[in-house]
Scaffold this motif. Sequence first.
Motif, short mmCIF file in Angstrom:
data_model
loop_
_atom_site.label_atom_id
_atom_site.label_comp_id
_atom_site.label_asym_id
_atom_site.label_seq_id
_atom_site.Cartn_x
_atom_site.Cartn_y
_atom_site.Cartn_z
N GLY A 31 0.80 -1.22 0.00
CA GLY A 31 0.00 0.00 0.00
C GLY A 31 0.83 1.26 0.00
N GLU A 32 2.12 1.14 -0.34
CA GLU A 32 3.02 2.30 -0.34
C GLU A 32 2.90 3.12 -1.61
N LEU A 33 2.48 2.49 -2.68
CA LEU A 33 2.38 3.17 -3.97
C LEU A 33 0.95 3.61 -4.17
N LYS A 34 0.72 4.88 -3.94
CA LYS A 34 -0.62 5.43 -4.10
C LYS A 34 -0.53 6.53 -5.14
N LEU A 35 -1.42 6.47 -6.08
CA LEU A 35 -1.41 7.43 -7.17
C LEU A 35 -2.41 8.54 -6.90
N PRO A 36 -1.94 9.78 -6.75
CA PRO A 36 -2.86 10.88 -6.48
C PRO A 36 -3.65 11.23 -7.73
N GLY A 37 -4.78 11.86 -7.55
CA GLY A 37 -5.55 12.31 -8.69
C GLY A 37 -6.96 11.77 -8.68
N GLN A 38 -7.58 11.83 -9.83
CA GLN A 38 -8.96 11.41 -9.95
C GLN A 38 -9.14 10.59 -11.21
N VAL A 39 -9.86 9.49 -11.10
CA VAL A 39 -10.14 8.64 -12.24
C VAL A 39 -11.38 9.17 -12.95
N ALA A 40 -11.26 9.40 -14.26
CA ALA A 40 -12.38 9.91 -15.05
C ALA A 40 -13.13 8.78 -15.74
N ALA A 41 -12.41 7.73 -16.15
CA ALA A 41 -13.05 6.63 -16.86
C ALA A 41 -12.22 5.37 -16.74
N VAL A 42 -12.89 4.23 -16.71
CA VAL A 42 -12.24 2.92 -16.71
C VAL A 42 -12.95 2.09 -17.77
N ARG A 43 -12.19 1.46 -18.66
CA ARG A 43 -12.81 0.65 -19.71
C ARG A 43 -11.86 -0.44 -20.17
N LEU A 44 -12.43 -1.47 -20.78
CA LEU A 44 -11.64 -2.51 -21.44
C LEU A 44 -11.51 -2.14 -22.91
N GLU A 45 -10.30 -2.21 -23.40
CA GLU A 45 -10.04 -1.86 -24.80
C GLU A 45 -8.99 -2.82 -25.36
N ASN A 46 -9.38 -3.60 -26.33
CA ASN A 46 -8.46 -4.58 -26.94
C ASN A 46 -7.83 -5.49 -25.90
N GLY A 47 -8.63 -5.92 -24.92
CA GLY A 47 -8.14 -6.83 -23.90
C GLY A 47 -7.32 -6.18 -22.80
N GLN A 48 -7.25 -4.86 -22.79
CA GLN A 48 -6.48 -4.16 -21.76
C GLN A 48 -7.40 -3.25 -20.95
N LEU A 49 -7.09 -3.09 -19.68
CA LEU A 49 -7.81 -2.17 -18.82
C LEU A 49 -7.22 -0.78 -19.01
N VAL A 50 -8.05 0.18 -19.40
CA VAL A 50 -7.59 1.55 -19.63
C VAL A 50 -8.21 2.43 -18.54
N ILE A 51 -7.35 3.11 -17.79
CA ILE A 51 -7.81 4.02 -16.75
C ILE A 51 -7.40 5.43 -17.16
N GLU A 52 -8.40 6.32 -17.29
CA GLU A 52 -8.12 7.69 -17.68
C GLU A 52 -8.43 8.60 -16.51
N GLY A 53 -7.68 9.67 -16.38
CA GLY A 53 -7.93 10.61 -15.31
C GLY A 53 -6.83 11.64 -15.24
N THR A 54 -6.75 12.29 -14.09
CA THR A 54 -5.73 13.31 -13.87
C THR A 54 -4.94 12.97 -12.62
N THR A 55 -3.72 13.41 -12.59
CA THR A 55 -2.92 13.23 -11.39
C THR A 55 -2.94 14.54 -10.61
N GLY A 56 -2.86 14.45 -9.31
CA GLY A 56 -2.88 15.62 -8.45
C GLY A 56 -1.50 15.91 -7.91
N ARG A 57 -1.30 17.11 -7.50
CA ARG A 57 -0.01 17.50 -6.92
C ARG A 57 -0.25 18.05 -5.54
#
Length: 88
Positions: free
Chosen positions: A62-88
Motif C-alpha cells: 500500500g506504499e504506492l498510491k497514485l494521487p488524482g482522480q479517475v475519469a473513466a475505466v474501460r476494457l479496450e483490446n483486452g487491456q484495462l484503460v484508466i483515464e484521469g488526472t494526477t494531483g499534486r
Amino acid sequence: KASGLVTLQGQRLYVTAEGPVTPGKDGRLGFRPTQVWVGKVRAPARVTRDIARRAARAFQRGELKLPGQVAAVRLENGQLVIEGTTGR
C-alpha cells in the motif's frame, strides 16, 4: 503506463514503466511493468525485472498510491484503460 521523476544515486531521472494492472488476492490492484524507459532509452531486462519487483511490493504494502482522480475505466483490446488526472 506510469511515469515520473525518481532519484537514483543522487541523480534525478525521468522513468516510464509500462505493463499490466492486475487484481490481487486482497482486492488491491497490482502493477508489474514489462517495459521500462529511462528518459528515451529502453532499460535492460535486468533493470526492468528489478523495477517490476519493487513496484509489485510497493503496491502490496500500500506504499504506492497514485494521487488524482479517475475519469473513466474501460476494457479496450483486452487491456484495462484508466483515464484521469494526477494531483499534486
